[in-house]
Design an enzyme around this catalytic site. Structure first.
Site, short mmCIF file in Angstrom:
data_model
loop_
_atom_site.label_atom_id
_atom_site.label_comp_id
_atom_site.label_asym_id
_atom_site.label_seq_id
_atom_site.Cartn_x
_atom_site.Cartn_y
_atom_site.Cartn_z
N ASP A 8 33.10 11.76 77.03
CA ASP A 8 31.83 11.71 76.31
C ASP A 8 31.69 10.31 75.71
O ASP A 8 32.54 9.44 75.92
CB ASP A 8 31.79 12.81 75.24
N GLU A 10 29.98 9.51 72.24
CA GLU A 10 29.86 9.32 70.79
C GLU A 10 31.19 9.02 70.12
O GLU A 10 31.23 8.35 69.08
CB GLU A 10 29.21 10.54 70.15
N HIS A 105 33.14 14.26 70.03
CA HIS A 105 32.60 14.22 68.67
C HIS A 105 32.66 15.60 68.04
O HIS A 105 32.74 16.63 68.72
CB HIS A 105 31.15 13.72 68.68
N HIS A 117 26.90 16.55 66.77
CA HIS A 117 25.90 17.48 67.31
C HIS A 117 26.61 18.45 68.24
O HIS A 117 27.80 18.32 68.50
CB HIS A 117 24.79 16.73 68.06
#
Length: 275
Positions: A8, A10, A105, A117
């Protein structure tokens, strides 16, 4: 040995703001380079531990077209693009020996956490088996359903704490200390990559000591959604109904894999705007 590295954006070293993760913003190219470099550090660590390993790298952010193919370690194969089965975990199967989560994250509503999120920002919370799950938990449980342990996770300190709460034995690397949604104290990217490489080698070597996260049996699932329109669409799906709260839908799943796919569908429904 077969390994999947899900990457990912973030939680990548140095990244703190959506200008670095959004293809339409000015600093995105820099974010892509940072993301690819962290992925390469983990590939190198895995192959330090086992030079014969088969390594798949799944681009797991947004469009799933962020990692720079020409800069990725040539010893790995890249899974990119969407839609695809298992979403962020594309390429994972029962023959996979371990999964490694890079740049992850913390879930929505937790923090402080950099760019926290769940899925796409429209999902506020997912609850099942007595747990609140974000992308870390949802993906770790999907890997666990296939018998695959998550042996490494990197991200900010909040993401590492979330993984440790789920599977304490998983090796974690905090590449930054979150100060808020768009602020952190970060390691120098080269220092972060050195730590990632060492941790990946250690994690792969210890894979037999780390248990998969397994959520078994019939599961009652609650999902909090941000948009009333998404709730209206969700209740068109057989088996999904409104629950007590105005933002909550619920369903019962015969197993975790079915629950996972339905949650992915709800996240996709959230991208549909009112006509």
């Amino acid at each position: 040995m077969k390994l999947l590295i899900s990457v990912d954006m973030e939680g990548i070293s140095g990244i703190v703001h959506s200008t670095e993760t959004n293809p339409e913003r000015y600093d995105y190219q820099r974010g892509r380079e940072l993301m690819t470099a962290d992925a390469n550090a983990v590939v190198a660590g895995v192959l330090d531990a086992d030079p014969t390993a088969e390594v798949l790298v799944a681009d797991a952010h947004g469009t799933f077209r962020n990692l720079l193919p020409e800069q990725l370690d040539r010893r790995a194969r890249l899974v990119r693009g969407k839609p695809r089965a298992l979403n962020m975990l594309a390429g994972l199967d029962e023959e996979t020996d371990a999964a490694l989560f890079v740049g992850y994250h913390v879930r929505a509503g937790e923090g402080p956490g950099v760019l926290a999120h769940t899925m796409n920002g429209e999902i506020l919370d997912v609850r099942m088996a007595g747990r609140s799950l974000g992308e870390i938990g949802l993906n770790a449980a999907m890997a666990g359903h296939l018998g695959v342990p998550v042996v490494l996770l990197s991200g900010d300190d909040a993401a590492c704490a979330e993984m440790a709460d789920l599977v304490p034995e998983t090796v974690t690397v905090a590449v930054k200390e979150a100060l808020g949604m768009a602020a952190a104290v970060t390691l120098h990217p080269e220092e972060a990559r050195d730590r990632l490489r060492r941790a990946a080698a250690d994690a792969v070597s210890r894979r037999d000591e780390i248990q998969p996260l397994a959520l078994t049996g019939t599961l009652d699932v609650e999902v909090d959604l941000a948009s009333p329109h998404t709730i209206d669409l969700a209740t068109l799906v057989p088996g999904v109904s409104r629950a007590g709260g105005a933002r909550t839908v619920t369903f019962t799943s015969p197993d975790y894999a079915t629950a996972y796919r339905l949650i992915l569908l709800l996240a996709q429904l959230a991208t549909i705007k009112p006509a």
